[in-house]
Design a protein around this motif. Structure first.
Motif, PDB file in Angstrom:
ATOM      1  N   ALA A 207       0.863  -1.183   0.000  1.00  0.00           N
ATOM      2  CA  ALA A 207       0.000   0.000   0.000  1.00  0.00           C
ATOM      3  C   ALA A 207       0.899   1.233   0.000  1.00  0.00           C
ATOM      4  O   ALA A 207       1.951   1.250   0.648  1.00  0.00           O
ATOM      5  CB  ALA A 207      -0.888  -0.004   1.239  1.00  0.00           C
ATOM      6  N   HIS A 208       0.472   2.239  -0.756  1.00  0.00           N
ATOM      7  CA  HIS A 208       1.258   3.475  -0.834  1.00  0.00           C
ATOM      8  C   HIS A 208       0.347   4.667  -0.618  1.00  0.00           C
ATOM      9  O   HIS A 208      -0.810   4.656  -1.050  1.00  0.00           O
ATOM     10  CB  HIS A 208       1.905   3.639  -2.204  1.00  0.00           C
ATOM     11  N   ILE A 209       0.871   5.677  -0.006  1.00  0.00           N
ATOM     12  CA  ILE A 209       0.202   6.983  -0.032  1.00  0.00           C
ATOM     13  C   ILE A 209       1.157   7.948  -0.727  1.00  0.00           C
ATOM     14  O   ILE A 209       2.290   8.152  -0.275  1.00  0.00           O
ATOM     15  CB  ILE A 209      -0.195   7.440   1.379  1.00  0.00           C
ATOM     16  N   ILE A 210       0.687   8.471  -1.851  1.00  0.00           N
ATOM     17  CA  ILE A 210       1.494   9.387  -2.650  1.00  0.00           C
ATOM     18  C   ILE A 210       1.199  10.814  -2.204  1.00  0.00           C
ATOM     19  O   ILE A 210       0.031  11.175  -2.027  1.00  0.00           O
ATOM     20  CB  ILE A 210       1.122   9.266  -4.157  1.00  0.00           C
ATOM     21  N   ILE A 211       2.220  11.594  -2.035  1.00  0.00           N
ATOM     22  CA  ILE A 211       2.036  13.034  -1.825  1.00  0.00           C
ATOM     23  C   ILE A 211       2.790  13.752  -2.935  1.00  0.00           C
ATOM     24  O   ILE A 211       4.012  13.614  -3.070  1.00  0.00           O
ATOM     25  CB  ILE A 211       2.527  13.465  -0.427  1.00  0.00           C
ATOM     26  N   ASP A 212       2.024  14.470  -3.741  1.00  0.00           N
ATOM     27  CA  ASP A 212       2.589  15.086  -4.946  1.00  0.00           C
ATOM     28  C   ASP A 212       2.578  16.596  -4.776  1.00  0.00           C
ATOM     29  O   ASP A 212       1.520  17.231  -4.798  1.00  0.00           O
ATOM     30  CB  ASP A 212       1.757  14.669  -6.170  1.00  0.00           C
TER      31      ASP A 212
ATOM     32  N   PHE B 191       3.145   1.037   3.186  1.00  0.00           N
ATOM     33  CA  PHE B 191       2.532   0.315   4.302  1.00  0.00           C
ATOM     34  C   PHE B 191       2.198  -1.108   3.889  1.00  0.00           C
ATOM     35  O   PHE B 191       2.023  -1.401   2.710  1.00  0.00           O
ATOM     36  CB  PHE B 191       1.209   0.982   4.718  1.00  0.00           C
ATOM     37  N   SER B 192       2.075  -1.976   4.880  1.00  0.00           N
ATOM     38  CA  SER B 192       1.354  -3.231   4.696  1.00  0.00           C
ATOM     39  C   SER B 192       0.006  -3.065   5.385  1.00  0.00           C
ATOM     40  O   SER B 192      -0.069  -2.480   6.469  1.00  0.00           O
ATOM     41  CB  SER B 192       2.109  -4.389   5.347  1.00  0.00           C
ATOM     42  N   THR B 193      -1.037  -3.588   4.755  1.00  0.00           N
ATOM     43  CA  THR B 193      -2.359  -3.427   5.349  1.00  0.00           C
ATOM     44  C   THR B 193      -3.108  -4.749   5.373  1.00  0.00           C
ATOM     45  O   THR B 193      -2.948  -5.590   4.481  1.00  0.00           O
ATOM     46  CB  THR B 193      -3.211  -2.414   4.536  1.00  0.00           C
ATOM     47  N   ALA B 194      -3.915  -4.904   6.415  1.00  0.00           N
ATOM     48  CA  ALA B 194      -4.858  -6.028   6.470  1.00  0.00           C
ATOM     49  C   ALA B 194      -6.088  -5.641   5.641  1.00  0.00           C
ATOM     50  O   ALA B 194      -6.279  -4.478   5.299  1.00  0.00           O
ATOM     51  CB  ALA B 194      -5.245  -6.291   7.914  1.00  0.00           C
TER      52      ALA B 194
END
Lengths: 766, 766
Positions: free
Chosen positions: A178-183, A273-276
């Motif tokens: 999982a990724h959260i991109i901040i551009d 992240f790793s997510t459930a």
């Protein structure tokens, strides 16, 4: 007497109980998607009233192409979102509502799953970047809440806000990528070189700070941010795509992976992240106009915990409070949706522009403290002086005084000695014409909403009106009009300066400054100098005094006008319609002129010159999608057929405002279009702000209860209200017959009841 | 006893009278031109001690060519001025003194007459721009005063300063076209795209404000300014040469002429006057790291009037106070000029970095207030930890504590958890190697100059030494050395880390932190891990443990070293010369090694690899122009021929420091070269800062009176001092024979008298 009192008590008790028992839900009548298709330029995302953070999905922004060539499609994306699109680039934190030029779109956040992309990719193939497909069937919006399923990633994205903080809740599938991109590159109207500098620090595994500095519509603008994650990221990366800059001794580090600071013109980053399955990761994004420490402080002050629903509910309570200032009953649910969505749009801007510690960035880029007012920005004054600020004088008087104080602060920081033209995040962007801040100031003063330094305000108005370098103003002062051969849009400027000068005279009158009154009341007659009696239209004049020879009353461009041709603009003498009547030859002549305007056909070649609007934003040659005509339907009140105002106002309400994404015929323009609707739905309109008078129209509502800040209540009620009963037969003021076509502000501000008795035939008030 | 007291009283009275009667003039012994030719990289302009404004002529800066190609000549212009040049571009307000990389040159001012040019033009033809020819015969410089005739314009330019304000006095000829150019594009090391943003406002006809934001050696640096003119300008113009940026609605104004605000990447402006013959126009230029309002405040606080001479005199009094901290008598005037010019150079940096209200910009770009210290920047620590900060512990202890506090503030703001490596205007530029802030901190603490938070300082040192991402440090911690195949200059890094670790151990010892002491005293032995016994030299090792096979002890590049080959760097165990003696096989072996170093010939192919120095910066293979060898001549004290230190130190003092523009053999390096000279001229040197001991050399002075801040006085006196009497025959400490080759800091700080009896033959102390 005894009985009357008893009844009153029971009524009060009942209504009090009702309020406590079940708070009114106004937000359910708001549809944030209205105006998001085609020309409305509104956004569907989350915000509290007048919020500094307006967090919304951007479906595209069509940046200028890499060769710097203008892409005309960029115009569609003034608010970042077009309902017709099927992909979302991400969620950014600042948006203008309804503007016709743009900026902002700061700090884009996008959650993804799987292969990491740091470029947005294309709408036609979302697999080439981080963007995702979405469907309106998986999308929902209401005040301070927006939800969408990101189909490419099976992520549910939810957004809510406080004044200065955007809160994101992302529900992920099970994944170790999982990724959260901040551009920080992303922005609205993002032509090449717009990003001046970006700076980012990963303070720890849940907090990042930084800023984005741009030069666009605002020339020198910086947005500072602080972002916290509800869960520590495993890894992260910051990529600086800036090819141009010297990298110095930083080159000795690998700054791309898990390296906590970078700066440059093109910063994008990812947090991993790793997510459930169904695991939620929340982000809080606080903004500040001052500093990253200001942003951290805002974050801690406004959103200390992680209770998404509590923050959402709190913001929605704020909306219910604000929307509930006018409680309406309507003939149809559609009318109610239109009304409360207009109220919603009217309360999106101006926006708060200061930290919780009251510090803000001034026009000179220095830091100030707003000790005795809330500082606002986003003043689209050419639009909003007409109806939005007059509306605020009725239902947001305290805020309107703070807005005046914000404008005076802007003036005090202005090296140009000017009140704001278009105040934009510690910048003056100089968009459009006139110096209409004087109208807002005089309107507030004249209506007794005058809790600001009046002599200082008058000085600011006078200086603003005497800056010879400003947009033909020196020539206007010398010649009595702006000469078209020297300064384009000269007739529009002359007419608007004349109105503004009248506003200054009203303020001078209130302060017993006869000298200033005389000077400016004289200037306010300058509209006469561009009226060509031989053709009966306003017409551009040249510096030698002659009228421009080549001239077309239906055309706009190069004809001395802006956002309106001579047919429309010739009616722009809001402060002196009687003089207009005289110039046109009498009441009948004005009526005929208006009749023609509403019924003629505007050929396509001229329609193409009317900016910002769709074909259905026209009625004949009347252009509701642009502002210069907003007072025009009310001008029938000065003719021998005053009831035609009632007809056309009701017609415009029904045609130009519809409860669907493409329901707005033109840009909402920071709430001006909506404020027009609110006034018109209530049955009156401020033709000339800074006058205490309102012209009567045709109420659309069945009943409206306006809760004034002074504790009084104004009730607008109707009798025989019906779809076809657009004509006012009789008006009762507090039960007594009222024969004028004009209401006075005192009649509004004192509370009481105004009753409109409606019918399906025109009837002259007596 | 009675007699002794009387004598003392008389002496005190006499000296007191002398001070009041005629203040000592030390500034006359300073020649600011020393080091301005070739490699010294000093500047001749005006500044007060440690001034934030260092206002100096820039003769050229040879920007990178427009295609972005590196121009190697730029290196000559690290301080903006080369004595060999014959033209002056203008006067800018910030300069590094003696650095080997550069930046700054902010806010260039240039007066001109006649045709207006806004480009600097070329040195070969000054008629193509605003620059002017000048001649050294019309040029004069002394501390806080610089004067030059601008021959192209017949303008006399004079410069002086306060800490934060540069004062310009221009004497014009009679003309109606006098101009003062302000060039915000100009800068030192000004490659394309270095200017990130510039902003300027003409507040009124005598005040302008603005800022210059750059990305260079400092990645994110902004200098704010406020400029007042003694005479209102007639007209002015601001030209933005920036082709790239969107100009927005500003396009509707003519911003070039008499328009009071502009912003962009390439702003240059002119202010125009008519002048009578010999008319003087003065400018005050205040800088701030915080804001333009901070700059205005600095201007008002430090330089409220227009008395150029008073400001000049006040700054020169400051210099006399600072220079007079050591009063020397010398054999020759040249020695005195060298000594006081060294003192002058040693007191140019670090520089004050805060406003008069104590606000400053921190490393995170937020604004802080330095409540209990003066905040400094410009820490070139790889250079200055060696002798400059130890010198400050003797003659500038209060400032040195404030410098430590500034470094701790930097650490507290560092997202990297690092003490400064090279602290540069709210930036870390990461130049050079090691984490030598720990040496400065430990040296101050060990010497009792410890008025800072010692436990916090120890924590900062320990964290700085444990950042695995930093420059091979993770490998060093794991393997005990930096592996060359992973991180270049690996031997230099290993040796310097080992010394730094020993410093941390000394600080831990003072704080009774045995755990930390043991950890770091163990790490301090890591120098052993890069010593190759088989060849008797330090040698790079690979990550597999083996020594690098291809290896040359005379070469530097790619050999595991930086600014010094293995011959020099193998002697870098300043904290444990005894271990070095052992490794090399004994005292005699170290002596032989040193003898060879000083007398061998370094072939040209290897000389070309020694950066920053001229051929005469070498003695044999000993490189005085670079810092890693600065302790080397003192190492004879650990051999069987300790007097050879005396010979070589005196030789270096005479050869490498000469009272002429090209008198410095290498970069002065923010005062380190000068501090070496001052110590050596006094007869002792801190081989290992953080040790309380100094190694004895050969005093150059006849007598030195050191006025300590604790009120005590230390007198260094000599007997039989003469040019050839370089050998110390006997040392008396407060009159008593002293047989050690090492002085203790207590002997210095307690005051008293150290007497060196000199002779022309070596003699072992007994």
């Amino acid at each position: 007497m005894g009985k009357y009192c008893t009844t009153l008590t029971i009524t009060l008790l009942f209504s009090t109980c009702a309020i406590f028992a079940q708070p009114k839900n106004y937000i359910k009548w708001v549809n944030p998607f209205i105006g998001t298709e085609r020309m409305g330029h509104t956004f569907p995302g989350a915000t509290v009233p007048f919020g500094a953070v307006q967090l919304s999905p951007d479906t595209d922004t069509i940046p200028y192409s890499s060769n710097g060539k203008y892409n005309p499609d960029v115009y569609k994306y003034c608010a970042g979102y077009q309902y017709g699109d099927s992909t979302i680039v991400g969620f950014s934190h600042t948006h203008f509502s309804g503007t016709g030029h743009s900026d902002l779109g700061d700090i884009l956040v996008m959650p993804t799953v799987g292969k990491l992309y740091l470029n947005p990719g294309t709408a036609s193939n979302t697999n080439t970047g981080y963007r995702s497909k979405f469907s309106h069937s998986n999308e929902f919006a209401e005040p301070n809440y927006y939800r969408v399923k990101l189909l490419d990633y099976n992520i549910l994205a939810e957004l809510t806000t406080t004044t200065r903080v955007g809160l994101h809740r992302y529900t992920f599938p099970e994944t170790d990528s999982a990724h959260i991109i901040i551009d920080l590159v992303h922005g609205i109207y993002n032509y090449p070189e717009k990003n001046v500098w970006t700076f980012i620090r990963v303070e720890n595994d849940t907090l990042i700070t930084g800023y984005r500095q741009t030069s666009g519509w605002a020339r020198t603008r910086t947005v500072y941010f602080a972002i916290t994650f509800s869960k520590p990221f495993k890894t992260y990366g910051i990529i600086n795509g800036d090819k141009l800059i010297y990298k110095g001794f930083w080159r000795k580090f690998n700054q791309n992976t898990n390296f906590p600071e970078n700066a440059g013109r093109e910063i994008r980053c990812h947090f991993d992240f790793s997510t459930a399955n169904h695991e939620q990761i929340l982000l809080k994004v606080a903004l500040s106009p001052v500093s990253t420490s200001g942003a951290v402080e805002n974050l801690n002050a406004e959103a200390p915990g992680w209770d998404f629903d509590a923050i959402k509910n709190k913001g929605q309570e704020q909306w219910n409070d604000e929307l509930g200032k006018i409680e309406v009953e309507t003939l149809t649910d559609s009318d109610k949706v239109n009304f409360y969505t207009s109220m919603y749009h009217a309360f999106l801007s101006p926006t708060i522009y200061m930290d919780t510690d009251r510090k803000y960035r001034g026009l000179d880029q220095n830091i100030y403290t707003a000790t005795n007012f809330d500082n606002y920005t986003t003043f689209s004054l050419w639009d909003t002086y007409r109806a939005l600020h007059p509306l605020f004088n009725i239902i947001q008087p305290k805020r309107n005084v703070d807005m005046v104080k914000s404008m005076l602060a802007h003036y005090s920081q202005s090296v140009h000695g000017m009140l704001p033209i278009w105040s934009h995040y510690a910048n003056e962007n100089w968009c459009m014409i006139g110096y209409h801040a004087v109208s807002v100031i005089a309107d507030a003063a004249v209506k007794g909403n005058d809790g600001f330094d009046l002599p200082y305000a008058l000085m600011a108005c006078v200086q603003s009106a005497k800056n010879n370098w400003y947009d033909g103003l020196g020539y206007y002062r010398e010649l009595g009009y702006v000469p078209e051969d020297i300064s384009g849009s000269s007739v529009s400027k002359t007419l608007e300066y004349a109105y503004d000068d009248w506003c200054i005279a009203q303020l001078a009158k209130k302060l017993n400054r006869e000298d200033i009154y005389n000077e400016f009341i004289s200037r306010s007659n300058n509209f006469q100098n561009v009226f060509d009696k031989s053709i009966g239209f306003m017409r551009p004049r040249l510096s030698n005094g002659s009228f421009k020879t080549s001239f077309n009353v239906l055309s706009t461009h190069g004809q001395g006008f802006i956002e309106g041709n001579s047919w429309n603009y010739s009616l722009y003498v809001p402060h002196n319609p009687d003089a207009l009547v005289s110039m046109l030859g009498g009441k009948k002549q004005l009526r005929t002129y208006l009749d023609t305007l509403f019924t003629m056909h505007l050929p396509d070649e001229y329609f193409s010159e009317t900016e910002d609007i769709t074909r259905d934003g026209l009625i004949g040659n009347y252009v509701h999608g642009n502002e210069p005509s907003h007072h025009v339907p009310y001008l029938y009140n000065w003719t021998d057929n005053p009831w035609k105002t009632q007809y056309w106002v009701r017609t415009i309400c029904n045609l130009m405002y519809q409860p669907k994404p493409d329901g707005l015929s033109g840009n909402d323009d920071c709430g001006q279009m909506s404020a027009w609707y609110i006034f018109s739905a209530l049955g009156f309109y401020p033709v000339a702000p800074a006058s205490p008078n309102y012209a009567i129209g045709s109420p659309l509502v069945t009943k409206a209860t306006i809760k004034l800040e002074n504790g009084k209540t104004l009730i607008i009620s109707t009798q025989n209200q019906a779809k076809n009963n657009v004509y006012v037969q009789k008006v009762l003021l507090n039960g007594k017959p009222y024969s004028s076509y004009f209401l006075n502000h005192n009649d509004i501000a004192s509370g009481g009841e105004i009753t409109f008795i409606m019918g399906d035939k025109p009837k002259k008030l007596k």
